[in-house]
Scaffold this active site. Structure first.
Site, PDB file in Angstrom:
ATOM      1  N   ASP A 127      42.653  40.559  37.951  1.00  0.00           N
ATOM      2  CA  ASP A 127      42.600  41.748  38.233  1.00  0.00           C
ATOM      3  C   ASP A 127      43.474  42.933  37.389  1.00  0.00           C
ATOM      4  O   ASP A 127      42.993  43.918  37.202  1.00  0.00           O
ATOM      5  CB  ASP A 127      43.009  42.110  39.662  1.00  0.00           C
ATOM      6  CG  ASP A 127      41.799  41.638  40.819  1.00  0.00           C
ATOM      7  OD1 ASP A 127      40.524  41.523  40.195  1.00  0.00           O
ATOM      8  OD2 ASP A 127      42.375  41.498  41.819  1.00  0.00           O
ATOM      9  N   SER A 179      46.384  34.717  50.187  1.00  0.00           N
ATOM     10  CA  SER A 179      46.157  35.805  49.394  1.00  0.00           C
ATOM     11  C   SER A 179      44.834  36.314  49.461  1.00  0.00           C
ATOM     12  O   SER A 179      43.751  35.480  48.951  1.00  0.00           O
ATOM     13  CB  SER A 179      46.349  35.643  47.979  1.00  0.00           C
ATOM     14  OG  SER A 179      46.109  36.826  46.971  1.00  0.00           O
TER      15      SER A 179
END
Length: 408
Positions: A127, A179
């Site tokens: 990301d 996560s």
């Protein structure tokens, strides 16, 4: 730009573990700078509840909550779905959201005259690349702060320690500290026991799955759905006209209830390591299946095969954060051309994690039962002899040369 010159920072703020501790960390390490938090609503629903109060309590001067759901669906999800793009079977739920969010971050940063943009991506993940390439596309000279590449925090446990020391409320604990990334297209799970590829995901454990159920717990009866497409875009569900966003949300509910769309994958990250994750993509999995089924009758052989090859290139570009690259835009132009006659209806049967084809119809269908039938047809089967002779001519010539030279 030096730290002392950064007076205002726009932060991509989800309210999760990473971004919750970043606000006080920025103020501690960047001369008590003003932090403007930006939360992009891409369909994460209740995760946005109470964010404004939380952001301000931890030091943000304000919070923008931007509804990007329509933009995300129409300009990122649907073009990727039409391309048939999968990255190692992953339907790119996080990958497509990041350029959408990053573009909005730049818009707010310009509006606020911010000195920098900050994100909470780790230095190990994909990301960080997706966010930063998109930011550079729209604001090439904007400084970017990535705390995970600066601070001395080494793990999610240490993040929790920091949060507790600064009285930052969290919705997780150390035992449920997966996560996660959630939007209207998917939910990802990483970390904890999933870091061991030998561990079976806890699909039947209460609270693990959020968008659906394990196929084991799905109903013992099938559910039929009918989807209608116009030029590759979903436009109706069970004969009722709807937006693509509305269709995806409905398919999430129905698909989730039938155990559709679970993916356990060890994928190859852009930074080079392998990473194991579990994805829930119920609506997206159904939509891909329906769209590809319709393409089997509406696309000619050469176009279909070339499109399938290019779908891998498209997926790599999206996964690697190159959404705004000239090549991705060119591929989308190609895809749009292929979709001009991908119009029609598809019926699917959902049953305990399975998607079973139940019918496809299109006025542009290239399927001819008069040609394909095993019964009497207008097809002259004797034509095949000449075709085979011509098609096999290179093989025939090669065989004769081999025989002449004593080679088998």
């Amino acid at each position: 730009m030096e730290k002392k010159d950064i007076k205002k920072v726009v932060l991509a703020y989800s309210g999760g573990l990473d971004t919750s501790i970043i606000i006080p960390w920025l103020k501690e390490n960047y001369n008590n700078c003003e932090v403007v938090a930006v939360s992009a609503d891409v369909g994460q629903k209740d995760e946005l509840d109470g964010l404004e109060e939380k952001a301000k309590k931890t030091g943000a001067s304000k919070l923008y909550i931007l509804d990007l759901t329509e933009d995300y669906v129409d300009n990122y999800i649907i073009p990727t779905m039409k391309a048939g793009a999968r990255y190692e079977t992953y339907l790119l739920g996080t990958s497509t959201a990041r350029p959408c969010i990053a573009k909005a971050l730049v818009d707010i940063a310009k509006k606020e005259n911010a000195d920098a943009i900050c994100h909470g991506c780790t230095g190990k993940g994909n990301d960080q690349v997706r966010f930063e390439l998109a930011i550079k596309h729209f604001a090439p000279d904007m400084p970017i702060i990535a705390p995970w590449r600066e601070w001395d925090i080494q793990s999610r446990d240490e993040e929790i320690d920091y949060a507790e020391a600064h009285n930052i409320p969290l919705k997780i604990n150390r035992e449920t500290n997966y996560s996660k990334d959630k939007n209207l297209w998917h939910l990802s799970h990483e970390g904890l026991d999933l870091e061991d590829p030998g561990c079976e995901p806890k699909y039947e454990e209460k609270g693990f799955l959020e968008l659906g159920v394990s196929p084991i717990n799905a109903p013992d009866r099938p559910t039929y759905v009918t989807l209608e497409f116009e030029q590759g875009v979903p436009v109706a569900f069970n004969d009722k006209k709807m937006s693509a966003k509305e269709i995806i949300l409905l398919l999430n509910e129905i698909g989730g209830a039938n155990g559709i769309g679970l993916l356990d994958i060890v994928e190859n990250r852009l930074v080079g390591m392998k990473s194991r994750g579990v994805y829930e993509t119920p609506g997206g999995t159904i939509l891909y299946e329906a769209h590809e089924y319709l393409e089997t009758v509406t696309l000619d052989k050469l176009t279909l095969h070339e499109k399938q090859k290019l779908s891998y290139v498209f997926a790599d570009l999206v996964y690697n954060g190159q959404w705004f690259s000239p090549l991705r835009e060119a591929l989308s132009a190609f895809v749009d051309k292929t979709q001009e006659r991908v119009t029609g209806k598809v019926k699917l049967k959902l049953y305990k994690g399975n998607i079973i084809k139940a019918g496809v119809w299109s006025k542009y269908s290239l399927y001819s039962d008069e040609l394909a039938t095993f019964g009497v047809s207008d097809y002259d089967q004797s034509d095949a002899s000449g075709f085979i002779n011509l098609f096999g001519l290179p093989d025939t010539v090669q065989a004769r040369v081999n025989a002449k030279n004593g080679e088998l």
